[in-house]
Design an enzyme around this catalytic site. Sequence first.
Site, mmCIF file in Angstrom:
data_model
loop_
_atom_site.group_PDB
_atom_site.id
_atom_site.type_symbol
_atom_site.label_atom_id
_atom_site.label_comp_id
_atom_site.label_asym_id
_atom_site.label_seq_id
_atom_site.Cartn_x
_atom_site.Cartn_y
_atom_site.Cartn_z
ATOM 1 N N HIS A 1 2.309 3.122 -9.265
ATOM 2 C CA HIS A 1 2.338 1.730 -9.536
ATOM 3 C C HIS A 1 3.053 1.265 -9.962
ATOM 4 O O HIS A 1 3.795 0.509 -10.247
ATOM 5 C CB HIS A 1 0.786 1.635 -10.181
ATOM 6 C CG HIS A 1 -0.425 2.151 -9.207
ATOM 7 N ND1 HIS A 1 -0.679 1.881 -8.141
ATOM 8 C CD2 HIS A 1 -1.935 2.711 -9.663
ATOM 9 C CE1 HIS A 1 -1.849 2.216 -7.916
ATOM 10 N NE2 HIS A 1 -2.282 2.891 -8.430
ATOM 11 N N ASP B 1 0.813 -1.080 0.055
ATOM 12 C CA ASP B 1 0.184 -0.078 -0.307
ATOM 13 C C ASP B 1 0.876 1.041 0.403
ATOM 14 O O ASP B 1 2.050 1.189 0.543
ATOM 15 C CB ASP B 1 -0.974 0.321 1.091
ATOM 16 C CG ASP B 1 -2.013 0.718 1.421
ATOM 17 O OD1 ASP B 1 -2.536 1.152 0.031
ATOM 18 O OD2 ASP B 1 -2.851 1.797 2.264
ATOM 19 N N LEU C 1 11.114 -20.424 -4.237
ATOM 20 C CA LEU C 1 9.835 -19.654 -3.381
ATOM 21 C C LEU C 1 8.990 -19.528 -4.331
ATOM 22 O O LEU C 1 8.717 -20.062 -5.515
ATOM 23 C CB LEU C 1 10.857 -18.244 -3.696
ATOM 24 C CG LEU C 1 9.815 -16.932 -3.395
ATOM 25 C CD1 LEU C 1 8.974 -17.108 -2.137
ATOM 26 C CD2 LEU C 1 9.571 -15.688 -3.447
HETATM 27 C C1 IPE Z 1 -5.637 -3.163 -0.415
HETATM 28 O O1 IPE Z 1 -5.005 -1.182 -0.300
HETATM 29 C C2 IPE Z 1 -5.329 -3.344 -1.276
HETATM 30 C C3 IPE Z 1 -3.854 -3.649 -2.262
HETATM 31 C C4 IPE Z 1 -3.338 -3.278 -1.272
HETATM 32 C C5 IPE Z 1 -4.554 -4.477 -3.575
HETATM 33 P P1 IPE Z 1 -6.258 -0.363 -0.471
HETATM 34 O O2 IPE Z 1 -5.350 0.875 -0.896
HETATM 35 O O3 IPE Z 1 -7.084 -0.502 -1.758
HETATM 36 O O4 IPE Z 1 -6.905 -0.466 1.050
HETATM 37 P P2 IPE Z 1 -7.679 0.755 2.211
HETATM 38 O O5 IPE Z 1 -8.991 0.662 0.764
HETATM 39 O O6 IPE Z 1 -7.708 1.735 2.294
HETATM 40 O O7 IPE Z 1 -8.157 -0.538 2.780
HETATM 41 C C1 IPE Z 2 -1.569 -0.051 -3.246
HETATM 42 O O1 IPE Z 2 -1.850 1.417 -3.027
HETATM 43 C C2 IPE Z 2 -1.769 -0.145 -4.585
HETATM 44 C C3 IPE Z 2 -3.038 -0.844 -4.759
HETATM 45 C C4 IPE Z 2 -3.639 -0.763 -4.093
HETATM 46 C C5 IPE Z 2 -3.460 -1.904 -6.771
HETATM 47 P P1 IPE Z 2 -2.427 2.435 -3.391
HETATM 48 O O2 IPE Z 2 -2.815 3.082 -5.143
HETATM 49 O O3 IPE Z 2 -3.862 1.608 -2.419
HETATM 50 O O4 IPE Z 2 -1.901 3.642 -2.836
HETATM 51 P P2 IPE Z 2 -2.111 4.386 -1.509
HETATM 52 O O5 IPE Z 2 -3.291 4.177 -0.388
HETATM 53 O O6 IPE Z 2 -3.650 5.738 -2.220
HETATM 54 O O7 IPE Z 2 -0.934 5.837 -1.444
HETATM 55 MG MG MG Z 3 -4.168 2.533 -0.657
#
Ligand code: IPE
Ligand code: IPE
Ligand code: MG
Length: 261
Positions: free
Chosen positions: A42, A25, A136
């Site tokens: 990303h 995240d 792995l």
């Molecule tokens: C959780 O991240 C899902 C992934 C990393 C794929 P999100 O950023 O979508 O989670 P929430 O919605 O903030 O909990």
């Molecule tokens: C996690 O990073 C990646 C996915 C959920 C695909 P985020 O896109 O949720 O990044 P933040 O939380 O908005 O910074």
């Molecule tokens: Mg996020």
Amino acid sequence: MSSRSSKPVDGGNLPVPQHIAIIMDGNGRWARRRFMPRVAGHRKGVEAVRAVVSRCAERGVGYLTLFAFSSENWRRPPEEVSFLMQLFMRALEEEVVRLHENSIRLRVIGDLSRFEPKLIDMIRSAEALTAGNTGLNLTVAANYGGRWDILQATERMLKADPARREGFVESDLTPHLAMAYAPEPDLFIRTGGEQRISNFLLWQLAYTELYFTDKLWPEFNGSAVDEAIASFQQRERRFGRTSEQVQAATAAALGAVGRHA
Ligand code: IPE
Ligand code: IPE
Ligand code: MG
């Protein structure tokens, strides 16, 4: 367990975790802080995946599970969702040969039915190519949700054995969960500062050690993996028992090893 992963390191008491599960995240915030579009985060996140996969392989971790796209992530702006799908396809195309060369076995878990047929084909052929690898075990969770997993497992169990309608126990259900091939995660890592599970492996995380870091995913790397493992190794996993019981069991196991040395 391999002898490599059963040896305590870094002064900790526990061996290297056999299974690490990660919520990657913070990509969007990483990009925003640099005045870049979220999707740039990303893209950068793929580099972190590469670094983490190789460090886990080096450290003798048996299973690494990465949450790439949740069943709730469809709620994001359509441009971001389609960028993520494209990125997933490109990463598969570019990385699968390297994974194979490093004897890594790739599996994808989640409800794939919502993905484009081309992406599903790519996933299936990457899984087939690496199916015989013994290094792995890398699992990518895509359109995955922990609640979906429990429901689909229940459905499959009942289909396989309708008599279970009358009642069933945990061991009837667990062979049908998406990660039935893996031990439950020992260590859960979430980057990006949020302290929640976000519908990741709900069933499987019941006794997992949780590790949260403010580092954003694109900043996460091999040494960050080492830090998380070192934190894990300092913990005492009691599984409902008392500390005294756990220490007595550890001492007995060490004694047995000593006698056989
Ligand atoms: C959780 O991240 C899902 C992934 C990393 C794929 P999100 O950023 O979508 O989670 P929430 O919605 O903030 O909990
Ligand atoms: C996690 O990073 C990646 C996915 C959920 C695909 P985020 O896109 O949720 O990044 P933040 O939380 O908005 O910074
Ligand atoms: Mg996020």
